[in-house]
Write a protein that holds these residues in place. Structure first.
Motif, PDB file in Angstrom:
ATOM      1  N   UNK A 240       0.725  -1.142   0.149  1.00  0.00           N
ATOM      2  CA  UNK A 240      -0.149  -0.296   0.069  1.00  0.00           C
ATOM      3  C   UNK A 240       1.019   1.186   0.172  1.00  0.00           C
ATOM      4  N   UNK A 241       0.334   2.166  -0.700  1.00  0.00           N
ATOM      5  CA  UNK A 241       1.553   3.708  -1.157  1.00  0.00           C
ATOM      6  C   UNK A 241       0.382   4.385  -0.713  1.00  0.00           C
ATOM      7  N   UNK A 242       0.945   5.688  -0.332  1.00  0.00           N
ATOM      8  CA  UNK A 242      -0.382   6.773  -0.475  1.00  0.00           C
ATOM      9  C   UNK A 242      -0.116   7.998  -1.416  1.00  0.00           C
ATOM     10  N   UNK A 243      -0.774   8.157  -1.935  1.00  0.00           N
ATOM     11  CA  UNK A 243      -1.505   8.878  -3.210  1.00  0.00           C
ATOM     12  C   UNK A 243      -2.302  10.176  -3.379  1.00  0.00           C
ATOM     13  N   UNK A 244      -2.106  11.107  -2.292  1.00  0.00           N
ATOM     14  CA  UNK A 244      -2.566  11.725  -2.015  1.00  0.00           C
ATOM     15  C   UNK A 244      -3.628  12.319  -3.231  1.00  0.00           C
ATOM     16  N   UNK A 245      -3.421  12.345  -4.200  1.00  0.00           N
ATOM     17  CA  UNK A 245      -4.224  13.198  -5.436  1.00  0.00           C
ATOM     18  C   UNK A 245      -5.692  12.084  -5.929  1.00  0.00           C
ATOM     19  N   UNK A 246      -5.465  10.518  -5.755  1.00  0.00           N
ATOM     20  CA  UNK A 246      -6.722   9.413  -5.685  1.00  0.00           C
ATOM     21  C   UNK A 246      -6.695   9.698  -7.521  1.00  0.00           C
ATOM     22  N   UNK A 247      -5.608   9.739  -8.024  1.00  0.00           N
ATOM     23  CA  UNK A 247      -6.482   9.784  -9.681  1.00  0.00           C
ATOM     24  C   UNK A 247      -5.779   8.467 -10.155  1.00  0.00           C
ATOM     25  N   UNK A 248      -4.150   7.640  -9.582  1.00  0.00           N
ATOM     26  CA  UNK A 248      -3.105   6.457  -9.631  1.00  0.00           C
ATOM     27  C   UNK A 248      -4.857   5.545  -8.910  1.00  0.00           C
ATOM     28  N   UNK A 249      -5.341   4.528  -9.192  1.00  0.00           N
ATOM     29  CA  UNK A 249      -6.122   4.272  -8.668  1.00  0.00           C
ATOM     30  C   UNK A 249      -5.630   2.892  -8.264  1.00  0.00           C
ATOM     31  N   UNK A 250      -4.542   2.341  -8.078  1.00  0.00           N
ATOM     32  CA  UNK A 250      -4.172   0.950  -7.903  1.00  0.00           C
ATOM     33  C   UNK A 250      -3.024   0.514  -9.093  1.00  0.00           C
ATOM     34  N   UNK A 251      -1.634  -0.575  -8.643  1.00  0.00           N
ATOM     35  CA  UNK A 251      -0.996  -0.719  -9.965  1.00  0.00           C
ATOM     36  C   UNK A 251      -1.069  -1.987  -9.799  1.00  0.00           C
ATOM     37  N   UNK A 252      -0.962  -2.496 -10.917  1.00  0.00           N
ATOM     38  CA  UNK A 252       0.015  -3.770 -10.767  1.00  0.00           C
ATOM     39  C   UNK A 252       1.423  -3.958 -11.294  1.00  0.00           C
TER      40      UNK A 252
END
Ligand code: NAD
Ligand code: MG
Length: 392
Positions: A240-252
């Motif tokens: 899990x990583x913090x991404x404050x803009x909430x634009x990248x919704x997750x990654x593989x």
């Protein structure tokens, strides 16, 4: 497609109806349900004219039935939690949007799974409590399970369609988290946080329970557990990583270190529309990403002092069978007590950690739904007692 929306008066339920309204030829809403806010359920019924309205609190069903007894409204009112299961497994229902909040959603999710429905799963607590039992029901019932949680929808969209090859192709997955309203707060100041401050999420508009979970990052902890079951990945392959803009919704992250990501505006109608249209796509109503206004996409590690709850997920996954159900039960009670003003914000973490440490699940390897629900009740009673006695 005949769609039952369970938890239709909630944030996900309302977003689902918003998407469904854009596709009247494709989607027929045949059932709605609510536990509280009956006025809203009645308004929804008068608009959608579903075959069934489920009122899970039986004390409120009579009044709803009386108000819906109007010419041109065909809706039959069903009362009590069992009615949710009856609707979820009914032969005349093709798809179920599972948007009830909390472990209360588990039995109806299982019923939809056992009856081979297209199951759009927003209710993460059902998977956290149900785990292997739930996934077995999905397999045996031949259900199509489509994640609605935005992070899991993102992962699902990035993975190949062929489930069998997921594990071989993927090195690990990265769930993104906004970090909530206290991402930069001094950890010592968090003791004094109020429910209103905790519910003021910077990027997403959601129900109160999940908003508090986002503020503690327990939401991400539940999502790590959810991902473990949905994608059949060992816990160390989930990050899990913090991404404050909430634009990248997750990654593989693939075996070859190529990284696939899904991006979009933070709007739950996108994963909902994907779940409704899969394997196709349909209009969701969400705004397009405005590339000219995005200044930066940033990522940072979650601070353990600020967000100790996040790390309980891996601890629970490493524990005996049922540990994740204990963690979920503790968290539901703790959030309820916090929202009622009875305990402090950081007490949520203390109660959750204490529950994991002290409550033994004592489940056999063949544990089923009723064993899990018993454990859930036992853990709730214990945590409620600790909260009443201020033993945190
Ligand atoms: P909400 O509180 O806004 O709505 C919950 C719905 O469930 C309401 O219709 C309510 O009447 C019903 N409900 C509450 N208690 C019930 C009970 N005991 N029995 C039956 N029904 C009951 O919640 P929400 O934010 O829409 O979240 C719903 C689920 O989706 C949660 O599991 C949440 O974690 C998940 N989720 C929500 C979001 C979001 O953006 N809101 C995103 C991802 C996942
Ligand atoms: Mg999420």
């Amino acid at each position: 497609m005949r769609l039952a929306v369970l938890g239709s008066t909630g944030s996900i339920g309302c977003n689902t109806l918003d998407v469904a309204a854009r596709h009247p030829h494709h989607i027929e809403v045949c059932a709605l349900s609510a536990h509280s806010r009956m006025d809203q359920l009645i308004t929804q019924c008068l608009q959608w004219k579903p075959r069934w309205a489920v009122v899970t609190d039986p004390a409120k069903a009579g009044e709803v039935a009386r108000q819906l007894k109007t010419p041109g409204c065909p809706t039959e009112v069903l009362a009590g939690p069992q009615a949710l299961c009856d609707v979820a497994g009914h032969a005349d229902v093709d798809a179920v949007m599972a948007a009830v909040v909390g472990a209360a959603g588990l039995p109806s999710c299982l019923e939809a799974a056992r009856n081979g429905k297209r199951l759009l799963l927003a209710n993460k607590e059902a998977l956290v409590v149900g785990g292997a039992v739930f996934m077995q029901a999905v397999r045996e019932g031949g259900a199509t399970l489509i994640p609605i949680d935005s992070e899991h929808s993102a992962i699902f969209q990035c993975l190949p369609q062929d489930r069998q090859t997921w594990s071989q192709r993927v090195d690990h997955i990265i769930l993104t988290a906004s970090g909530g309203p206290f991402r930069q707060s001094d950890p010592d100041s968090l003791e004094a946080v109020t429910p209103e401050q905790a519910c003021a999420h910077p990027t997403w508009v959601m129900g109160r329970k999940i908003s508090v979970d986002s503020a503690t990052m327990m939401n991400k902890a539940l999502e790590v557990i959810e991902a473990r079951w949905l994608f059949d990945l060992e816990p160390h392959r989930i990050r899990a990583v913090i991404h404050p803009q909430s634009i990248v919704h997750s990654m593989v992250v693939c075996r070859d270190q190529s990284v696939l990501a899904q991006l979009g505006t933070p709007d739950m109608r996108v994963p909902i529309a994907y779940g409704l249209a899969w394997p196709e796509r349909m209009e969701s109503g969400a705004l397009a990403l405005d590339w000219t206004s995005i200044k930066a996409l940033t990522f940072e590690q979650a601070d353990e002092r600020r967000f100790p709850g996040l790390f309980l997920s891996w601890q629970a996954l490493a524990g005996p069978l049922g540990s994740t159900a204990v963690l979920n039960a503790a968290n539901e009670v703790a959030v309820e007590q916090f929202l009622a003003g009875r305990i402090g914000f950081m007490d949520i973490y203390r109660l959750n950690a204490q529950a994991l440490e002290r409550i033994e699940p004592r489940l056999g390897p063949d544990a089923g739904l009723y064993d899990l629900l018993d454990l859930d009740q036992r853990a709730r009673a214990q945590v409620r007692q600790w909260a009443d006695l201020h033993v945190v």
